[in-house]
Design a protein around this motif. Sequence first.
Motif, PDB file in Angstrom:
ATOM      1  N   ARG A 254      17.385  -2.767 -37.364  1.00 39.94           N
ATOM      2  CA  ARG A 254      18.552  -2.609 -36.500  1.00 39.94           C
ATOM      3  C   ARG A 254      18.235  -2.419 -35.030  1.00 39.94           C
ATOM      4  NH1 ARG A 254      20.928   2.286 -39.707  1.00 39.94           N
ATOM      5  NH2 ARG A 254      20.241   0.935 -41.378  1.00 39.94           N
ATOM      6  N   ILE A 255      19.174  -2.841 -34.201  1.00 38.21           N
ATOM      7  CA  ILE A 255      19.179  -2.485 -32.786  1.00 38.21           C
ATOM      8  C   ILE A 255      20.586  -1.998 -32.454  1.00 38.21           C
ATOM      9  CG2 ILE A 255      17.309  -3.928 -31.873  1.00 38.21           C
ATOM     10  CD1 ILE A 255      19.388  -6.052 -31.249  1.00 38.21           C
ATOM     11  N   ARG A 256      20.693  -1.273 -31.332  1.00 40.01           N
ATOM     12  CA  ARG A 256      21.983  -0.678 -30.971  1.00 40.01           C
ATOM     13  C   ARG A 256      22.390  -1.087 -29.574  1.00 40.01           C
ATOM     14  NH1 ARG A 256      19.590   2.942 -34.492  1.00 40.01           N
ATOM     15  NH2 ARG A 256      21.046   4.100 -35.792  1.00 40.01           N
ATOM     16  N   LEU A 257      23.697  -1.310 -29.419  1.00 41.72           N
ATOM     17  CA  LEU A 257      24.246  -1.643 -28.105  1.00 41.72           C
ATOM     18  C   LEU A 257      25.279  -0.588 -27.750  1.00 41.72           C
ATOM     19  CD1 LEU A 257      24.466  -3.749 -25.779  1.00 41.72           C
ATOM     20  CD2 LEU A 257      26.271  -4.867 -27.109  1.00 41.72           C
ATOM     21  N   THR A 258      25.160   0.003 -26.543  1.00 45.47           N
ATOM     22  CA  THR A 258      26.163   0.995 -26.137  1.00 45.47           C
ATOM     23  C   THR A 258      27.314   0.295 -25.411  1.00 45.47           C
ATOM     24  OG1 THR A 258      25.269   1.438 -23.934  1.00 45.47           O
ATOM     25  CG2 THR A 258      24.314   2.691 -25.776  1.00 45.47           C
ATOM     26  N   ALA A 259      28.402   1.047 -25.241  1.00 49.36           N
ATOM     27  CA  ALA A 259      29.598   0.484 -24.606  1.00 49.36           C
ATOM     28  C   ALA A 259      29.329   0.037 -23.164  1.00 49.36           C
ATOM     29  CB  ALA A 259      30.717   1.526 -24.637  1.00 49.36           C
ATOM     30  N   GLU A 260      28.319   0.632 -22.548  1.00 47.76           N
ATOM     31  CA  GLU A 260      27.958   0.252 -21.175  1.00 47.76           C
ATOM     32  C   GLU A 260      26.996  -0.924 -21.123  1.00 47.76           C
ATOM     33  OE1 GLU A 260      27.242   3.559 -18.072  1.00 47.76           O
ATOM     34  OE2 GLU A 260      26.635   4.346 -20.013  1.00 47.76           O
ATOM     35  N   GLY A 261      26.531  -1.359 -22.277  1.00 43.20           N
ATOM     36  CA  GLY A 261      25.650  -2.525 -22.293  1.00 43.20           C
ATOM     37  C   GLY A 261      24.167  -2.203 -22.353  1.00 43.20           C
ATOM     38  N   ASN A 262      23.825  -0.984 -22.788  1.00 44.27           N
ATOM     39  CA  ASN A 262      22.403  -0.673 -22.976  1.00 44.27           C
ATOM     40  C   ASN A 262      21.982  -1.059 -24.386  1.00 44.27           C
ATOM     41  OD1 ASN A 262      21.828   0.423 -20.424  1.00 44.27           O
ATOM     42  ND2 ASN A 262      22.909   2.287 -21.007  1.00 44.27           N
ATOM     43  N   LEU A 263      20.916  -1.815 -24.456  1.00 39.57           N
ATOM     44  CA  LEU A 263      20.423  -2.280 -25.751  1.00 39.57           C
ATOM     45  C   LEU A 263      19.239  -1.389 -26.138  1.00 39.57           C
ATOM     46  CD1 LEU A 263      21.231  -4.557 -27.649  1.00 39.57           C
ATOM     47  CD2 LEU A 263      19.629  -6.043 -26.459  1.00 39.57           C
ATOM     48  N   ILE A 264      19.382  -0.727 -27.288  1.00 40.74           N
ATOM     49  CA  ILE A 264      18.441   0.332 -27.674  1.00 40.74           C
ATOM     50  C   ILE A 264      17.665  -0.106 -28.917  1.00 40.74           C
ATOM     51  CG2 ILE A 264      18.308   2.735 -28.442  1.00 40.74           C
ATOM     52  CD1 ILE A 264      21.042   3.155 -27.052  1.00 40.74           C
ATOM     53  N   PRO A 265      16.333  -0.138 -28.844  1.00 35.38           N
ATOM     54  CA  PRO A 265      15.563  -0.614 -29.992  1.00 35.38           C
ATOM     55  C   PRO A 265      15.385   0.406 -31.098  1.00 35.38           C
ATOM     56  CG  PRO A 265      14.093  -0.125 -28.160  1.00 35.38           C
ATOM     57  CD  PRO A 265      15.489   0.120 -27.663  1.00 35.38           C
ATOM     58  N   CYS A 266      15.530   1.703 -30.770  1.00 32.47           N
ATOM     59  CA  CYS A 266      15.332   2.746 -31.787  1.00 32.47           C
ATOM     60  C   CYS A 266      16.121   3.971 -31.367  1.00 32.47           C
ATOM     61  CB  CYS A 266      13.843   3.092 -31.921  1.00 32.47           C
ATOM     62  SG  CYS A 266      13.529   4.500 -33.018  1.00 32.47           S
ATOM     63  N   LEU A 267      16.839   4.566 -32.308  1.00 28.01           N
ATOM     64  CA  LEU A 267      17.701   5.717 -32.013  1.00 28.01           C
ATOM     65  C   LEU A 267      16.916   6.870 -31.396  1.00 28.01           C
ATOM     66  CD1 LEU A 267      20.523   7.010 -32.365  1.00 28.01           C
ATOM     67  CD2 LEU A 267      19.880   7.603 -34.685  1.00 28.01           C
ATOM     68  N   TYR A 268      15.662   6.970 -31.716  1.00 28.72           N
ATOM     69  CA  TYR A 268      14.881   8.151 -31.352  1.00 28.72           C
ATOM     70  C   TYR A 268      14.108   7.979 -30.051  1.00 28.72           C
ATOM     71  CZ  TYR A 268      16.027   8.791 -36.163  1.00 28.72           C
ATOM     72  OH  TYR A 268      16.731   8.882 -37.324  1.00 28.72           O
ATOM     73  N   PHE A 269      14.261   6.822 -29.416  1.00 30.31           N
ATOM     74  CA  PHE A 269      13.524   6.575 -28.181  1.00 30.31           C
ATOM     75  C   PHE A 269      14.495   6.448 -27.024  1.00 30.31           C
ATOM     76  CE2 PHE A 269      10.209   5.935 -31.044  1.00 30.31           C
ATOM     77  CZ  PHE A 269       9.004   5.807 -30.369  1.00 30.31           C
ATOM     78  N   ASP A 270      14.130   6.967 -25.874  1.00 28.91           N
ATOM     79  CA  ASP A 270      15.017   6.884 -24.718  1.00 28.91           C
ATOM     80  C   ASP A 270      15.002   5.501 -24.084  1.00 28.91           C
ATOM     81  OD1 ASP A 270      16.000   9.371 -24.984  1.00 28.91           O
ATOM     82  OD2 ASP A 270      14.547  10.314 -23.657  1.00 28.91           O
ATOM     83  N   GLU A 271      13.992   4.701 -24.404  1.00 31.24           N
ATOM     84  CA  GLU A 271      13.889   3.388 -23.792  1.00 31.24           C
ATOM     85  C   GLU A 271      15.108   2.529 -24.165  1.00 31.24           C
ATOM     86  OE1 GLU A 271      11.642   4.921 -25.430  1.00 31.24           O
ATOM     87  OE2 GLU A 271       9.725   4.868 -24.358  1.00 31.24           O
ATOM     88  N   ALA A 272      15.611   1.809 -23.186  1.00 27.86           N
ATOM     89  CA  ALA A 272      16.707   0.857 -23.443  1.00 27.86           C
ATOM     90  C   ALA A 272      16.670  -0.158 -22.307  1.00 27.86           C
ATOM     91  CB  ALA A 272      18.045   1.562 -23.456  1.00 27.86           C
ATOM     92  N   MET A 273      17.219  -1.329 -22.539  1.00 29.83           N
ATOM     93  CA  MET A 273      17.345  -2.321 -21.468  1.00 29.83           C
ATOM     94  C   MET A 273      18.817  -2.721 -21.379  1.00 29.83           C
ATOM     95  SD  MET A 273      14.022  -4.759 -21.975  1.00 29.83           S
ATOM     96  CE  MET A 273      14.229  -5.771 -20.514  1.00 29.83           C
ATOM     97  N   SER A 274      19.278  -2.937 -20.153  1.00 28.71           N
ATOM     98  CA  SER A 274      20.701  -3.230 -19.985  1.00 28.71           C
ATOM     99  C   SER A 274      20.962  -4.737 -19.975  1.00 28.71           C
ATOM    100  CB  SER A 274      21.195  -2.625 -18.672  1.00 28.71           C
ATOM    101  OG  SER A 274      22.540  -2.978 -18.493  1.00 28.71           O
ATOM    102  N   ILE A 275      22.057  -5.102 -20.655  1.00 34.56           N
ATOM    103  CA  ILE A 275      22.520  -6.486 -20.573  1.00 34.56           C
ATOM    104  C   ILE A 275      23.768  -6.568 -19.692  1.00 34.56           C
ATOM    105  CG2 ILE A 275      21.623  -7.241 -22.835  1.00 34.56           C
ATOM    106  CD1 ILE A 275      24.781  -6.900 -23.633  1.00 34.56           C
ATOM    107  N   ALA A 276      24.192  -5.411 -19.148  1.00 31.41           N
ATOM    108  CA  ALA A 276      25.498  -5.341 -18.476  1.00 31.41           C
ATOM    109  C   ALA A 276      25.596  -6.316 -17.299  1.00 31.41           C
ATOM    110  CB  ALA A 276      25.760  -3.911 -18.010  1.00 31.41           C
ATOM    111  N   GLU A 277      24.600  -6.248 -16.405  1.00 30.95           N
ATOM    112  CA  GLU A 277      24.690  -7.075 -15.198  1.00 30.95           C
ATOM    113  C   GLU A 277      24.754  -8.557 -15.551  1.00 30.95           C
ATOM    114  OE1 GLU A 277      25.167  -6.279 -12.062  1.00 30.95           O
ATOM    115  OE2 GLU A 277      25.430  -4.268 -12.889  1.00 30.95           O
ATOM    116  N   SER A 278      23.840  -8.979 -16.436  1.00 30.37           N
ATOM    117  CA  SER A 278      23.799 -10.408 -16.763  1.00 30.37           C
ATOM    118  C   SER A 278      25.071 -10.861 -17.472  1.00 30.37           C
ATOM    119  CB  SER A 278      22.540 -10.751 -17.582  1.00 30.37           C
ATOM    120  OG  SER A 278      22.365  -9.817 -18.597  1.00 30.37           O
ATOM    121  N   VAL A 279      25.560 -10.034 -18.404  1.00 32.50           N
ATOM    122  CA  VAL A 279      26.775 -10.431 -19.127  1.00 32.50           C
ATOM    123  C   VAL A 279      27.963 -10.491 -18.169  1.00 32.50           C
ATOM    124  CG1 VAL A 279      28.428  -9.667 -20.870  1.00 32.50           C
ATOM    125  CG2 VAL A 279      26.006  -9.649 -21.396  1.00 32.50           C
ATOM    126  N   LYS A 280      28.024  -9.519 -17.247  1.00 29.10           N
ATOM    127  CA  LYS A 280      29.173  -9.476 -16.328  1.00 29.10           C
ATOM    128  C   LYS A 280      29.201 -10.675 -15.398  1.00 29.10           C
ATOM    129  CE  LYS A 280      30.502  -4.691 -16.427  1.00 29.10           C
ATOM    130  NZ  LYS A 280      30.280  -3.360 -16.056  1.00 29.10           N
TER     131      LYS A 280
END
Length: 321
Positions: A254-280
């Motif tokens: 699994r991967i997770r996407l937040t409502a703001e567009g942060n794509l999270i590879p693991c629930l337990y890690f703070d690392e995330a990459m945003s897709i918000a700018e590109s999608v917008k």
Amino acid sequence: MLIDSYERVVDYLRISVTERCNFRCQYCMPEKPFSWVPKENLLSFEELFEFVKVCIDEGIVKIRITGGEPLLREDIDKFIKMIYDYEPSIDLAMTSNAYLLKGVAQKLKDAGLKRINVSIDTLKPEVAQQIAQKDVLNNVLEGVDEALAVGLKVKVNMVPMKNMNADEIVDVLEYAKARGMTIRFIEYMENAYAKAGIARLTAKEVLEELAKHYNFVDEGFDKSSPSRYYRMDDGYRFGIIEPYGDDFCKECNRIRLTAEGNLIPCLYFDEAMSIAESVKRGDIKTAALVLKEVVKNKPEKNRWGGDDAEVSSRAFYETGG
Ligand code: SAM
Ligand code: SF4
């Protein structure tokens, strides 16, 4: 197909469509008032859908809508229908506190929702009020009845806590069992937002208590599920999620996407990459590259175990649990 650096196939996307919630569960939300992410920072359903299409084209076969409370987001049924119409075979599920389910369950099913996981920590109104900090139980139970009546598959999640609802694990299991719903007991996970002093009932303690009432055998993990399942003599299965283990990481899909567009590879890690700018800006190719990068960087296992164990600083109401 999305394959990470440890040869795991990533085919499950969890989308938190809002961090807002109509409950204030002690184990999830801060007690004091706090500021929500401004609405203008959220990705619209059209923007989310553009990204969802890429994910489906890349091999995502299961999508769970979560939150915060996903039923608070207006037109959630329309978002579900957009996904369903694009790929009807998608395993479309939701996790909800069920408070607003009554009156909308049929609409959700008609839109293409197949399954719903509902959180029921207690069957006592006063304990529900204490946990959610609101009088919620009646609405929740009516919502569950309606979801079952319209033919949605329903699972129950319960977080057992000492001095709170630990004495109800058999009652909530029986409630679920009588209605044909699988129950999963989730060990409370410490996090920076929860009320101080909450004490989890461990998986071992849950099993010891259940063993006083039932015979059951350990059936291990279902494929790619963090839940270990147990089968009773009469065939009923219940699950236990032990987040502090990492046995399930080797099958994590699994991967997770937040409502703001942060794509999270693991629930337990703070690392995330945003897709918000590109999608917008409609640059879906860049969003697709971010997806591949996040999958590539998915960590081998969570950070709970070992010497570098951490308390999660990421809010469950943001990531969707
Ligand atoms: N609001 C919805 C609900 O409560 O079902 C969806 C979001 S909620 C964050 C998803 C799941 O995470 C719920 O089953 C909830 O019980 C669980 N959860 C939240 N905080 C948790 C914690 N600290 N430890 C364990 N489970 C937690
Ligand atoms: Fe809301 Fe779900 Fe968190 Fe409870 S667990 S506060 S219902 S997001």
